[in-house]
Write an enzyme that holds these catalytic residues in place. Structure first.
Site, PDB file in Angstrom:
ATOM      1  N   ASN A   9     -33.181 -24.807 -32.775  1.00 30.94           N
ATOM      2  CA  ASN A   9     -32.585 -23.474 -32.630  1.00 30.94           C
ATOM      3  C   ASN A   9     -31.069 -23.651 -32.683  1.00 30.94           C
ATOM      4  OD1 ASN A   9     -31.696 -20.960 -31.864  1.00 30.94           O
ATOM      5  ND2 ASN A   9     -32.483 -21.085 -29.761  1.00 30.94           N
ATOM      6  N   TRP A  10     -30.479 -23.270 -33.808  1.00 28.98           N
ATOM      7  CA  TRP A  10     -29.042 -23.501 -33.985  1.00 28.98           C
ATOM      8  C   TRP A  10     -28.199 -22.470 -33.235  1.00 28.98           C
ATOM      9  CZ3 TRP A  10     -28.371 -24.664 -39.969  1.00 28.98           C
ATOM     10  CH2 TRP A  10     -29.124 -25.802 -40.299  1.00 28.98           C
ATOM     11  N   LYS A  11     -28.841 -21.420 -32.749  1.00 28.86           N
ATOM     12  CA  LYS A  11     -28.115 -20.331 -32.043  1.00 28.86           C
ATOM     13  C   LYS A  11     -26.952 -19.834 -32.906  1.00 28.86           C
ATOM     14  CE  LYS A  11     -29.615 -22.370 -27.750  1.00 28.86           C
ATOM     15  NZ  LYS A  11     -29.491 -22.423 -26.310  1.00 28.86           N
ATOM     16  N   HIS A  96     -36.560 -15.430 -26.664  1.00 31.16           N
ATOM     17  CA  HIS A  96     -35.698 -16.485 -26.121  1.00 31.16           C
ATOM     18  C   HIS A  96     -34.987 -15.945 -24.879  1.00 31.16           C
ATOM     19  CE1 HIS A  96     -32.501 -19.414 -25.699  1.00 31.16           C
ATOM     20  NE2 HIS A  96     -33.225 -20.229 -26.432  1.00 31.16           N
ATOM     21  N   GLU A  98     -32.093 -16.197 -23.830  1.00 30.87           N
ATOM     22  CA  GLU A  98     -30.763 -15.609 -24.073  1.00 30.87           C
ATOM     23  C   GLU A  98     -30.905 -14.173 -24.572  1.00 30.87           C
ATOM     24  OE1 GLU A  98     -29.267 -18.769 -26.561  1.00 30.87           O
ATOM     25  OE2 GLU A  98     -29.272 -20.102 -24.824  1.00 30.87           O
ATOM     26  N   GLU A 168     -39.559 -22.730 -21.933  1.00 29.13           N
ATOM     27  CA  GLU A 168     -38.159 -23.075 -21.755  1.00 29.13           C
ATOM     28  C   GLU A 168     -37.686 -22.614 -20.372  1.00 29.13           C
ATOM     29  OE1 GLU A 168     -36.241 -23.644 -25.868  1.00 29.13           O
ATOM     30  OE2 GLU A 168     -35.938 -21.569 -25.272  1.00 29.13           O
ATOM     31  N   GLY A 174     -29.385 -25.627 -22.069  1.00 32.67           N
ATOM     32  CA  GLY A 174     -27.956 -25.837 -22.262  1.00 32.67           C
ATOM     33  C   GLY A 174     -27.234 -26.313 -21.016  1.00 32.67           C
ATOM     34  N   SER A 213     -32.576 -28.718 -22.778  1.00 28.47           N
ATOM     35  CA  SER A 213     -31.839 -29.983 -22.730  1.00 28.47           C
ATOM     36  C   SER A 213     -32.678 -31.180 -23.162  1.00 28.47           C
ATOM     37  CB  SER A 213     -31.229 -30.198 -21.339  1.00 28.47           C
ATOM     38  OG  SER A 213     -30.327 -29.149 -21.025  1.00 28.47           O
ATOM     39  N   GLY A 234     -32.132 -27.020 -28.698  1.00 31.38           N
ATOM     40  CA  GLY A 234     -30.900 -26.270 -28.919  1.00 31.38           C
ATOM     41  C   GLY A 234     -29.771 -27.210 -29.312  1.00 31.38           C
ATOM     42  N   GLY A 235     -28.959 -27.595 -28.344  1.00 35.61           N
ATOM     43  CA  GLY A 235     -27.755 -28.399 -28.591  1.00 35.61           C
ATOM     44  C   GLY A 235     -27.990 -29.619 -29.476  1.00 35.61           C
TER      45      GLY A 235
HETATM   46  C1  PEP Z   1     -32.879 -23.465 -26.494  1.00 30.96           C
HETATM   47  O1  PEP Z   1     -32.005 -22.649 -26.293  1.00 30.96           O
HETATM   48  O2  PEP Z   1     -33.901 -23.134 -27.134  1.00 30.96           O
HETATM   49  C2  PEP Z   1     -32.683 -24.808 -25.949  1.00 30.96           C
HETATM   50  C3  PEP Z   1     -33.735 -25.505 -25.654  1.00 30.96           C
HETATM   51  O3  PEP Z   1     -31.394 -25.219 -25.782  1.00 30.96           O
HETATM   52  P1  PEP Z   1     -30.895 -26.684 -25.270  1.00 30.96           P
HETATM   53  O4  PEP Z   1     -31.737 -27.709 -25.966  1.00 30.96           O
HETATM   54  O5  PEP Z   1     -29.444 -26.727 -25.690  1.00 30.96           O
HETATM   55  O6  PEP Z   1     -31.074 -26.694 -23.799  1.00 30.96           O
END
Ligand code: PEP
Length: 251
Positions: A9-11, A96, A98, A168, A174, A213, A234-235
């Site tokens: 997920n590049w956001k 998600h 967010e 999640e 994050g 994470s 994500g990151g």
């Molecule tokens: C996400 O937002 O889907 C996610 C898992 O982010 P991160 O890996 O950065 O925690």
């Protein structure tokens, strides 16, 4: 045997040109990863057309990060599931945390988005997860059950067969704080049980991803758990080497 999936997920990161470079970096190294792993990338809307083109022949699937709740019309700034699917995109991330937190997405909105996704042949990656206060109050199972019952239980068995679920925990997204592999397994097994209460044995085939994470260092332990079928990343999905290294967690 359930599919193993590593989805990125590049956001709201990268320009389209940077996104294509990132994608190429992933595609170039994909051959080093077990062919049992299915990769999905979810770039921003503005990149989808270019990334779908770049993805041809790579075996990497493309996802959107969201879609509109309505089919078309006077909804300034929205992007419909039909528009997304017309580009050759196969998946859409829905629910998600967010989106739930910053854009007020409720189960009611998500039911409409799910319907749009299925009508247009986009397979949803439906995210669930509790906030820190829910976990501290011992309400994490109730929160996740409600997120499933209020949305997933409205699917037909055929729709359900195409669904991917991502667990999640909001407190791990994050933040650098990952759920332990045991915490992930406990919740994934619970999710599968809640799905089975409605859909029976079909729940054995549902891919349930862990997100929060996840990194090359913790992915092997997380993915070793029976009900953890991969990750929504994500990151670490913004660095091709890390994303690939996470895929390598599956032998
Ligand atoms: C996400 O937002 O889907 C996610 C898992 O982010 P991160 O890996 O950065 O925690």
């Amino acid at each position: 045997m359930r599919k193993k999936i590593v989805a990125g997920n590049w956001k709201m990161n990268t320009t389209p040109a940077e996104g294509v470079e990132l994608f190429k970096g992933v595609a170039a190294q994909k051959g080093e990863v077990c062919s049992c792993v299915n990769f999905i990338v979810a770039p921003p809307f503005t990149h989808l057309s270019e990334i779908v083109k770049a993805a041809r022949g790579t075996g990497i699937a493309v996802s959107a990060q969201n879609c509109a709740a309505e089919a078309k019309g006077a909804y300034t700034g929205e992007v419909s599931a039909k528009m997304i699917a017309s580009l050759g995109v196969e998946y859409v991330i829905l629910g998600h945390s967010e989106r739930r937190e910053y854009y007020g997405e409720t189960s009611q909105t998500l039911n409409k988005k799910m319907a749009q996704a299925y009508e247009n042949n986009l397979a949803p990656i439906y995210c669930v997860g509790e906030k820190l206060e829910d976990r501290e109050a011992g309400k994490h199972f109730d929160v996740v059950r409600a997120q499933i019952e209020e949305v997933v239980y409205n699917l037909t068995p055929e729709q359900f067969s195409k669904l991917i679920v991502a667990y999640e925990p909001v407190w791990a997204i994050g933040t650098g704080k990952t759920a332990t592999a045991d915490q992930a397994q406990e919740m994934h097994a619970f999710i599968r049980q809640v799905l089975a209460e409605k859909f029976g044995n079909a729940a054995d085939q549902t891919v349930i991803l862990y997100g929060g994470s996840a990194k090359p260092g913790n992915a092997p332990e997380l993915f070793s758990k029976e009900d953890v079928d991969g990750g929504l990343i994500g990151g670490a999905a913004l660095v091709a080497d890390d994303f690939i290294a996470i895929g390598k967690a599956f032998k």
